[in-house]
Design a protein around this motif. Structure first.
Motif, mmCIF file in Angstrom:
data_model
loop_
_atom_site.group_PDB
_atom_site.id
_atom_site.type_symbol
_atom_site.label_atom_id
_atom_site.label_comp_id
_atom_site.label_asym_id
_atom_site.label_seq_id
_atom_site.Cartn_x
_atom_site.Cartn_y
_atom_site.Cartn_z
ATOM 1 N N ARG A 1 36.315 49.356 42.661
ATOM 2 C CA ARG A 1 37.357 48.904 43.415
ATOM 3 C C ARG A 1 37.132 48.408 44.710
ATOM 4 N NH1 ARG A 1 41.300 51.258 47.143
ATOM 5 N NH2 ARG A 1 43.397 51.063 46.476
ATOM 6 N N ARG B 1 38.576 46.137 48.292
ATOM 7 C CA ARG B 1 39.713 45.643 49.262
ATOM 8 C C ARG B 1 39.339 44.298 49.822
ATOM 9 N NH1 ARG B 1 41.931 46.871 54.368
ATOM 10 N NH2 ARG B 1 40.624 48.706 54.483
ATOM 11 N N TYR C 1 43.854 41.936 49.719
ATOM 12 C CA TYR C 1 43.982 41.800 47.936
ATOM 13 C C TYR C 1 43.247 43.303 47.803
ATOM 14 C CZ TYR C 1 45.079 37.022 48.222
ATOM 15 O OH TYR C 1 46.028 35.872 48.289
ATOM 16 N N GLY D 1 41.881 45.465 44.151
ATOM 17 C CA GLY D 1 41.731 45.550 42.729
ATOM 18 C C GLY D 1 40.329 45.844 42.329
ATOM 19 N N GLN E 1 40.445 42.100 38.820
ATOM 20 C CA GLN E 1 41.654 42.616 38.334
ATOM 21 C C GLN E 1 42.487 43.370 39.632
ATOM 22 O OE1 GLN E 1 43.036 42.581 35.137
ATOM 23 N NE2 GLN E 1 45.043 43.015 36.004
ATOM 24 N N LEU E 2 44.000 42.717 39.887
ATOM 25 C CA LEU E 2 44.531 43.081 41.147
ATOM 26 C C LEU E 2 45.625 44.147 40.588
ATOM 27 C CD1 LEU E 2 45.664 39.630 42.411
ATOM 28 C CD2 LEU E 2 43.689 41.153 43.188
ATOM 29 N N GLU E 3 45.517 45.037 41.792
ATOM 30 C CA GLU E 3 46.393 46.206 41.445
ATOM 31 C C GLU E 3 47.741 45.749 41.205
ATOM 32 O OE1 GLU E 3 46.067 49.213 44.429
ATOM 33 O OE2 GLU E 3 44.043 50.142 43.730
ATOM 34 N N ARG E 4 48.258 44.556 41.695
ATOM 35 C CA ARG E 4 49.465 44.227 41.554
ATOM 36 C C ARG E 4 49.688 43.385 40.398
ATOM 37 N NH1 ARG E 4 49.593 39.909 46.704
ATOM 38 N NH2 ARG E 4 48.752 38.205 45.467
ATOM 39 N N GLY E 5 48.755 43.276 39.755
ATOM 40 C CA GLY E 5 48.786 42.658 38.484
ATOM 41 C C GLY E 5 47.969 41.273 38.494
#
Length: 284
Positions: free
Chosen positions: A234, A236, A244, A246, A260-264
């Motif tokens: 993971r 930042r 960003y 992910g 793969q972003l946490e927000r999609g």
């Protein structure tokens, strides 16, 4: 843990005696101090040589990526830069497509070479952390800085700057760095010989950078991932001032890490525009 002590002035002759290279290190100098080896390798009263290497026992203005400083105790690290004339991947058969340009591949190849050189010269096996860092667990062992310059009388050049912590003990690091930095001295069970490590890294640099087939995107991706921290880390990141968060899921040698972003959604981040602000540390 080894019990070696500071071994005095780095011996350039011993480094060259361990080289099996044709280009890198044929001109090699050791300075007691300099501002930055990346600057020193482009200076001098004689014509600059392709493959010239400059070591320094101390830097007063050492730097890392994104303008960060690089500090090291005198005589405790390997601090050096390699000057390479801009050119193609090397002699011989070109790799099959897709092919990665030398300017994009060089940071990855240099990091792989440093890792393999350390592994060949010691009992320490660092992991690569994108884009150009060497780690043992959660502690940084070394880093690489690649710069491109137009040099009068030499032409367009790549400069590979390397810093590897070798002989530091925990007390050599500031309290702030102690939890985030390590050295071969701390991690190794055997005596650390800086000249041996230096020669091994330079040998690997020429082997990796000079081999055309290693500029294949497939070969480079597999080589990097096999030596890197496990996927799923993971992170930042900050790109062009925007943050960003992910998990790293892949490496695209031409485009950067794939997150793969946490927000999609998934997104590639290029090293030239991105810095990792925070990362998790997964066990291999």
């Amino acid at each position: 843990m080894s019990t070696s002590v500071l071994d005095g002035f780095l011996n350039g002759g011993r480094i060259q005696a361990g080289l099996g290279t044709r280009c890198i290190g044929r001109v090699l100098e050791v300075l007691p101090s300099t501002t930055s080896t990346n600057d020193a390798v482009t200076e001098g009263g004689q014509p600059l040589a392709d493959g010239r290497v400059v070591f320094a026992e101390q830097q007063s203005a050492g730097r890392g990526r994104m303008g960060r400083s690089w500090a090291s105790s005198r005589g405790a690290s390997l601090l050096f830069s390699v000057l390479l004339r801009e050119g193609e991947a090397g002699e011989g058969e070109a790799p099959a497509e897709p092919r990665v340009s030398r300017s994009i591949a060089l940071p990855l190849l240099a990091a792989i070479a440093c890792r393999d050189g350390i592994a060949a010269a010691s009992d320490v096996l660092p992991l690569l952390h994108w884009p150009n860092d060497l780690y043992i667990g959660a502690r940084k062992l070394g880093g690489i800085l690649i710069e491109t310059r137009l040099i009068s009388g030499f032409g367009q050049a790549f400069i590979i700057g390397v810093g590897i912590n070798c002989l530091q003990k925990p007390a050599h690091f500031t309290p702030e760095l102690r939890a985030r930095a390590t050295s071969l001295e701390i991690e190794s069970r055997a005596a650390v010989q800086r000249e041996v490590v230096a020669a091994a890294v330079l040998n690997e640099l020429e082997a990796w950078i000079g081999a055309p087939q290693r500029y294949s995107a497939v070969v480079l991706r597999e080589a990097w991932l096999s030596r890197a921290a496990p996927l799923g880390q993971r992170v930042r990141l900050r790109e062009d001032g925007v943050e960003y968060v992910g998990c790293i899921v892949d490496l695209d040698p031409a485009a950067g890490i794939v997150v793969q972003l946490e927000r999609g959604g998934r997104r590639s981040f290029a090293a030239a525009r991105t810095t990792i602000v925070e990362r998790s540390f997964l066990s291999p």
